[in-house]
Design a protein around this motif. Structure first.
Motif, PDB file in Angstrom:
ATOM      1  N   ILE A  68     -11.199  22.880   1.371  1.00  0.00           N
ATOM      2  CA  ILE A  68     -10.388  21.686   1.578  1.00  0.00           C
ATOM      3  C   ILE A  68      -9.882  21.030   0.281  1.00  0.00           C
ATOM      4  O   ILE A  68      -9.933  19.811   0.137  1.00  0.00           O
ATOM      5  N   PRO A  69      -9.341  21.819  -0.669  1.00  0.00           N
ATOM      6  CA  PRO A  69      -8.839  21.164  -1.882  1.00  0.00           C
ATOM      7  C   PRO A  69      -7.703  20.199  -1.576  1.00  0.00           C
ATOM      8  O   PRO A  69      -7.494  19.224  -2.301  1.00  0.00           O
ATOM      9  N   PHE A  70      -6.940  20.473  -0.501  1.00  0.00           N
ATOM     10  CA  PHE A  70      -5.837  19.576  -0.126  1.00  0.00           C
ATOM     11  C   PHE A  70      -6.247  18.689   1.045  1.00  0.00           C
ATOM     12  O   PHE A  70      -5.392  18.092   1.695  1.00  0.00           O
ATOM     13  N   SER A  71      -7.548  18.612   1.354  1.00  0.00           N
ATOM     14  CA  SER A  71      -8.080  17.921   2.512  1.00  0.00           C
ATOM     15  C   SER A  71      -7.541  18.579   3.786  1.00  0.00           C
ATOM     16  O   SER A  71      -6.937  19.659   3.731  1.00  0.00           O
ATOM     17  N   THR A  72      -7.750  17.940   4.923  1.00  0.00           N
ATOM     18  CA  THR A  72      -7.298  18.539   6.179  1.00  0.00           C
ATOM     19  C   THR A  72      -7.023  17.407   7.169  1.00  0.00           C
ATOM     20  O   THR A  72      -7.451  16.272   6.946  1.00  0.00           O
ATOM     21  N   GLY A  73      -6.308  17.705   8.243  1.00  0.00           N
ATOM     22  CA  GLY A  73      -6.040  16.682   9.252  1.00  0.00           C
ATOM     23  C   GLY A  73      -4.861  15.797   8.883  1.00  0.00           C
ATOM     24  O   GLY A  73      -4.034  16.154   8.043  1.00  0.00           O
ATOM     25  N   SER A  74      -4.825  14.610   9.487  1.00  0.00           N
ATOM     26  CA  SER A  74      -3.631  13.769   9.365  1.00  0.00           C
ATOM     27  C   SER A  74      -3.460  13.165   7.964  1.00  0.00           C
ATOM     28  O   SER A  74      -2.390  12.677   7.647  1.00  0.00           O
ATOM     29  N   ARG A  75      -4.521  13.198   7.125  1.00  0.00           N
ATOM     30  CA  ARG A  75      -4.389  12.660   5.769  1.00  0.00           C
ATOM     31  C   ARG A  75      -4.383  13.763   4.712  1.00  0.00           C
ATOM     32  O   ARG A  75      -4.591  13.495   3.523  1.00  0.00           O
ATOM     33  N   ALA A  76      -4.141  14.991   5.150  1.00  0.00           N
ATOM     34  CA  ALA A  76      -4.093  16.098   4.175  1.00  0.00           C
ATOM     35  C   ALA A  76      -2.895  15.917   3.256  1.00  0.00           C
ATOM     36  O   ALA A  76      -1.929  15.218   3.583  1.00  0.00           O
ATOM     37  N   CYS A  77      -2.949  16.581   2.120  1.00  0.00           N
ATOM     38  CA  CYS A  77      -1.901  16.479   1.089  1.00  0.00           C
ATOM     39  C   CYS A  77      -0.533  16.889   1.643  1.00  0.00           C
ATOM     40  O   CYS A  77      -0.410  17.938   2.257  1.00  0.00           O
ATOM     41  N   ILE A  78       0.474  16.060   1.369  1.00  0.00           N
ATOM     42  CA  ILE A  78       1.821  16.489   1.783  1.00  0.00           C
ATOM     43  C   ILE A  78       2.608  17.052   0.598  1.00  0.00           C
ATOM     44  O   ILE A  78       3.748  17.482   0.766  1.00  0.00           O
ATOM     45  N   GLY A  79       1.991  17.058  -0.577  1.00  0.00           N
ATOM     46  CA  GLY A  79       2.707  17.574  -1.742  1.00  0.00           C
ATOM     47  C   GLY A  79       2.264  18.979  -2.120  1.00  0.00           C
ATOM     48  O   GLY A  79       2.617  19.480  -3.178  1.00  0.00           O
ATOM     49  N   ARG A  80       1.497  19.639  -1.221  1.00  0.00           N
ATOM     50  CA  ARG A  80       0.895  20.914  -1.646  1.00  0.00           C
ATOM     51  C   ARG A  80       1.923  22.006  -1.921  1.00  0.00           C
ATOM     52  O   ARG A  80       1.702  22.866  -2.757  1.00  0.00           O
ATOM     53  N   HIS A  95       0.851  -1.191   0.000  1.00  0.00           N
ATOM     54  CA  HIS A  95       0.000   0.000   0.000  1.00  0.00           C
ATOM     55  C   HIS A  95       0.890   1.245   0.000  1.00  0.00           C
ATOM     56  O   HIS A  95       1.847   1.308   0.765  1.00  0.00           O
ATOM     57  N   ASP A  96       0.555   2.200  -0.852  1.00  0.00           N
ATOM     58  CA  ASP A  96       1.308   3.447  -0.796  1.00  0.00           C
ATOM     59  C   ASP A  96       0.693   4.335   0.281  1.00  0.00           C
ATOM     60  O   ASP A  96      -0.324   3.974   0.892  1.00  0.00           O
ATOM     61  N   ILE A  97       1.275   5.507   0.496  1.00  0.00           N
ATOM     62  CA  ILE A  97       0.829   6.363   1.612  1.00  0.00           C
ATOM     63  C   ILE A  97      -0.636   6.788   1.468  1.00  0.00           C
ATOM     64  O   ILE A  97      -1.361   6.893   2.459  1.00  0.00           O
ATOM     65  N   VAL A  98      -1.103   7.008   0.236  1.00  0.00           N
ATOM     66  CA  VAL A  98      -2.501   7.433   0.054  1.00  0.00           C
ATOM     67  C   VAL A  98      -3.449   6.292   0.438  1.00  0.00           C
ATOM     68  O   VAL A  98      -4.498   6.500   1.051  1.00  0.00           O
ATOM     69  N   GLN A  99      -3.047   5.055   0.096  1.00  0.00           N
ATOM     70  CA  GLN A  99      -3.943   3.919   0.324  1.00  0.00           C
ATOM     71  C   GLN A  99      -3.851   3.353   1.746  1.00  0.00           C
ATOM     72  O   GLN A  99      -4.755   2.631   2.177  1.00  0.00           O
ATOM     73  N   GLU A 100      -2.766   3.645   2.457  1.00  0.00           N
ATOM     74  CA  GLU A 100      -2.510   2.987   3.741  1.00  0.00           C
ATOM     75  C   GLU A 100      -3.576   3.342   4.776  1.00  0.00           C
ATOM     76  O   GLU A 100      -3.774   4.506   5.082  1.00  0.00           O
ATOM     77  N   ARG A 101      -4.252   2.303   5.327  1.00  0.00           N
ATOM     78  CA  ARG A 101      -5.312   2.571   6.308  1.00  0.00           C
ATOM     79  C   ARG A 101      -4.836   2.338   7.742  1.00  0.00           C
ATOM     80  O   ARG A 101      -5.443   2.808   8.687  1.00  0.00           O
ATOM     81  N   HIS A 152       0.887   4.260   8.403  1.00  0.00           N
ATOM     82  CA  HIS A 152       0.726   5.545   7.725  1.00  0.00           C
ATOM     83  C   HIS A 152       1.674   6.590   8.319  1.00  0.00           C
ATOM     84  O   HIS A 152       2.351   7.314   7.589  1.00  0.00           O
ATOM     85  N   SER A 153       1.767   6.648   9.669  1.00  0.00           N
ATOM     86  CA  SER A 153       2.645   7.644  10.309  1.00  0.00           C
ATOM     87  C   SER A 153       4.094   7.414   9.903  1.00  0.00           C
ATOM     88  O   SER A 153       4.839   8.369   9.674  1.00  0.00           O
ATOM     89  N   ARG A 154       4.491   6.137   9.832  1.00  0.00           N
ATOM     90  CA  ARG A 154       5.887   5.841   9.451  1.00  0.00           C
ATOM     91  C   ARG A 154       6.177   6.386   8.051  1.00  0.00           C
ATOM     92  O   ARG A 154       7.170   7.071   7.835  1.00  0.00           O
ATOM     93  N   LYS A 155       5.264   6.130   7.117  1.00  0.00           N
ATOM     94  CA  LYS A 155       5.475   6.598   5.735  1.00  0.00           C
ATOM     95  C   LYS A 155       5.429   8.123   5.673  1.00  0.00           C
ATOM     96  O   LYS A 155       6.192   8.761   4.970  1.00  0.00           O
ATOM     97  N   ARG A 156       4.462   8.682   6.406  1.00  0.00           N
ATOM     98  CA  ARG A 156       4.249  10.137   6.324  1.00  0.00           C
ATOM     99  C   ARG A 156       5.503  10.874   6.800  1.00  0.00           C
ATOM    100  O   ARG A 156       5.846  11.928   6.282  1.00  0.00           O
ATOM    101  N   LYS A 157       6.180  10.287   7.810  1.00  0.00           N
ATOM    102  CA  LYS A 157       7.372  10.940   8.352  1.00  0.00           C
ATOM    103  C   LYS A 157       8.441  11.092   7.259  1.00  0.00           C
ATOM    104  O   LYS A 157       8.968  12.174   7.042  1.00  0.00           O
ATOM    105  N   TYR A 158       8.742  10.004   6.558  1.00  0.00           N
ATOM    106  CA  TYR A 158       9.828  10.155   5.595  1.00  0.00           C
ATOM    107  C   TYR A 158       9.401  10.925   4.345  1.00  0.00           C
ATOM    108  O   TYR A 158      10.198  11.649   3.750  1.00  0.00           O
ATOM    109  N   LEU A 159       8.115  10.834   3.973  1.00  0.00           N
ATOM    110  CA  LEU A 159       7.682  11.581   2.780  1.00  0.00           C
ATOM    111  C   LEU A 159       7.536  13.080   3.062  1.00  0.00           C
ATOM    112  O   LEU A 159       7.845  13.902   2.214  1.00  0.00           O
ATOM    113  N   SER A 160       7.092  13.432   4.315  1.00  0.00           N
ATOM    114  CA  SER A 160       6.944  14.874   4.607  1.00  0.00           C
ATOM    115  C   SER A 160       8.305  15.535   4.551  1.00  0.00           C
ATOM    116  O   SER A 160       8.434  16.682   4.108  1.00  0.00           O
TER     117      SER A 160
END
Ligand code: HEM
Length: 451
Positions: free
Chosen positions: A383-395, A65-71, A76-84
Motif C-alpha cells: 500500500i505505498p499509495f494507500s488504498t480505497g477512497s483516500r488512495a493517491c490520485i497522483g500515482r 482544507h486541501d484534498i489530503v486534509q479534508e475529512r 472530499h468527493s467534490r474535490k476528488r472528482k475535479y482533481l482525478s
C-alpha cells in the motif's frame, strides 16, 4: 513508547511489532495493526462508513482544507472528482514533453558533473543525486500544475531563493494583502519553510491566473481544476485553489523524489537486479537511441515496473496514514472491536514486511512480483499509495516519471555507490531519504549485460 524517535517512526513501530505482536497500542487511543486483514478493514472502500481520516489532518490544515486534509466525505468527493480528472493517466502521458524538458535540465547537471570530474581527474567527487531528484520533481510538478517554469534545477538552489527572488519576511504581508482583496483569511504556519512553500505556490498560482490560460496544447492542472470538460467554470474560491496548489506541489514532489532516490539506491546496491533491468531495456530500446528514453518504450516493461514497485515496498515514501473510528457504534478491525474515538493505522513499512505473506521480506527482490505465491498479496496488501477512497490520485504522475527517469539513468549512465554505502531516512509525514552521493560516467550500450 516514544514513536518519533530520531525521525525513524516506522522503524521503531516495526521493532515494537516484532517484540510485542501484531496489535500495538502506541498511545492511550492509538492502535497499529500488522495484520493483512486490517488493510481493507481500515482503508478499504467499505470501511469509510465507520472509519475516516484522523483529526491529525486538521492540525496540518489552514483555513481551507486541501484534498489530503479534508475529512468531510461529501467535500472530499467534490474535490476528488475535479482533481482525478486533472491527474488521469491520459493527461499525464500528454504531458510527457514537460517531464522530458525538466529531466533534460537535470541531465545537463549530471553531464557537467561527469565532464568536470573527467577533466580534473578528481577522485572522490560525488553527485548528490537525491538533491537533483528533489529539484526535478519540484520543477516538473510546478510546470504541470501552472504551465510555468519553476527553475530549481537550473538555479540549483532551494525554493526560498529561486521563485521571484522573494524572501519569506515579505510573505505574511503579501498574503495579508491578497487576503484583503479576496476574502481569504491567511494564517502563517509559523514555520519558515512551510510559509516559503505556500508563498511559492501562491506566486505561481497568481502568475498563472494573471496569464489567463496555458500556452501548451496539453494544458495544465490548474486549467483542468478551474473549469470542467465543457469549459464551464467551477467558481472555486481563491483559498481553495491555493490549498490545492500547495498540495500538488507538496504531495507531487517529495514523495516522487523519495521513490526515485530509493529505486536508484536499490539498483546500484543490487548489481544482479541492475544487470537484469539493463538487459530488458536493451532489448526494448533501439541500439542507436539517443537522449531521454520515450515513455512508449518503457510503459509496459515488467521488470522495470517490478524494480520500482519493489523499492516502494521496501521504503514507502509515506509512512503515517492515521484513521479515526468515528461511528458511534465503533468498528471491528482484524477481528478486534474498537470504540468510537480510537485512532487506527497500518504502518506501510511493517505490513510490507509481513512474513505471513512475503518471502524473505527484508530483501530487495523484484522477482517476487512474478511469483504466483506472492503476487496476490502484493496486489492486496502492498500500500505505498494507500488504498480505497483516500488512495493517491497522483500515482500515474509518479510512475510515468519513475519509468522515464530510471530507464534513462540506468541505460545511459554508469552510476556507482561506495562499497557498503547506506541511505538514511528522515521521517515526518513523508519518509525522506538522506543524501545519495554517487559517482557517474557515460555508459556505452556495447557493454554486455551479465544477467
Ligand atoms: C511515489 C510517489 C507517491 C507516493 C508514494 C504517494 C503516496 C500517497 C499516499 C500513501 C496517499 C494517502 C495519504 C493519506 O492517507 O493521508 C496519497 C494521497 C494523495 N496523493 Fe500521493 N503519492 C505519490 C505521488 C503523488 C503525486 C505525484 C501527486 C500529484 C500531485 C500526489 C497527490 C496525492 C493527493 C492529491 C492525495 C490525496 C488523495 C485523497 O485524499 O483523496 N501523490 N499519496
Amino acid at each position: 513508547m516514544k514513536i518519533n524517535a530520531q525521525e525513524k517512526r516506522s522503524y521503531r513501530v516495526h521493532e515494537q511489532h516484532q517484540t510485542l505482536g501484531d496489535v500495538l497500542r502506541v498511545g492511550p487511543n492509538t492502535v497499529y495493526f500488522n495484520d493483512p486483514r486490517a488493510v481493507s478493514d481500515i482503508y478499504g472502500h467499505k470501511a469509510i462508513s465507520k472509519i475516516g481520516k484522523d483529526t491529525f489532518y486538521d492540525r496540518l490544515a489552514g483555513d481551507f482544507h486541501d484534498i489530503v486534509q479534508e475529512r468531510d466525505r461529501s467535500e472530499h468527493s467534490r474535490k476528488r472528482k475535479y482533481l482525478s480528472n486533472a491527474f488521469a493517466l491520459a493527461t499525464v502521458v500528454d504531458m510527457e514533453p514537460v517531464i522530458r524538458a525538466n529531466f533534460q535540465n537535470m541531465l545537463d547537471r549530471l553531464e557537467s558533473f561527469i565532464d568536470s570530474t573527467a577533466k580534473e581527474k578528481t577522485e572522490g567527487d560525488r553527485f548528490n543525486i537525491r538533491q537533483w531528484f528533489n529539484f526535478f520533481t519540484l520543477d516538473v510538478i510546478g510546470d504541470m500544475a501552472f504551465g510555468l517554469p519553476m527553475g530549481f534545477t537550473k538555479a540549483g538552489v532551494r525554493y526560498s531563493i529561486t521563485v521571484g527572488q522573494i524572501t519569506s519576511f515579505r510573505l505574511n504581508g503579501i498574503l495579508k494583502q491578497l487576503a484583503k482583496c479576496s476574502g481569504l483569511i491567511y494564517s502563517s504556519t509559523g514555520s519558515k519553510d512551510a510559509d516559503d512553500f505556500e508563498y511559492m505556490s501562491l506566486h505561481q498560482l497568481r502568475n498563472r491566473l494573471d496569464k489567463g490560460g496555458p500556452e501548451r496544447s496539453s494544458g495544465d492542472f490548474i486549467g483542468k481544476i478551474l473549469s470542467d470538460k465543457d469549459g464551464k467554470s467551477r467558481s472555486l474560491p481563491l483559498g481553495e485553489m491555493l490549498a490545492e496548489s500547495v498540495v500538488m506541489m507538496n504531495a507531487g514532489s517529495d514523495t516522487t523524489a523519495a521513490a526515485l532516490t530509493n529505486t536508484t539506491y536499490y539498483l546500484l546496491s543490487n548489481p544482479r537486479c541492475l544487470a537484469k533491468l539493463r538487459k530488458e531495456l536493451q532489448e526494448a530500446i533501439p541500439a542507436d537511441h539517443q537522449g531521454i528514453v520515450e515513455y512508449n518504450y518503457v510503459r509496459s516493461l515488467p521488470y522495470l515496473r517490478a524494480c520500482i514497485d519493489e523499492s516502494l515496498r521496501m521504503r514507502p515514501p509515506i509512512t503515517y496514514p492515521p484513521r479515526l473510528v468515528y461511528a458511534p457504534e465503533g468498528a471491528t478491525v482484524a477481528g478486534h472491536f474498537l470504540k468510537q474515538g480510537t485512532v487506527v493505522a497500518v504502518s506501510p513499512y511493517t505490513i510490507h514486511r509481513n512474513e505471513t505473506v512475503y518471502k524473505d521480506p527484508d530483501t530487495y527482490d523484484p522477482d517476487r512480483w512474478f511469483d504466483p505465491d506472492q503476487v496476490a498479496a502484493l496486489k492486496a496488501y502492498n500500500i505505498p499509495f494507500s488504498t480505497g477512497s483516500r488512495a493517491c490520485i497522483g500515482r500515474h504522475i509518479a510512475i510515468v516519471e519513475l519509468q522515464i527517469l530510471i530507464s534513462t539513468l540506468m541505460l545511459k549512465y554508469d552510476l556507482a555507490l561506495e562499497p557498503g554505502q547506506e541511505l538514511d531516512v528522515f521521517e515526518r509525514f513523508n519518509a525522506n531519504p538522506g543524501p545519495l552521493p554517487i559517482t557517474a560516467q557515460r555508459r556505452s550500450r556495447d557493454v554486455e549485460s551479465t544477467a
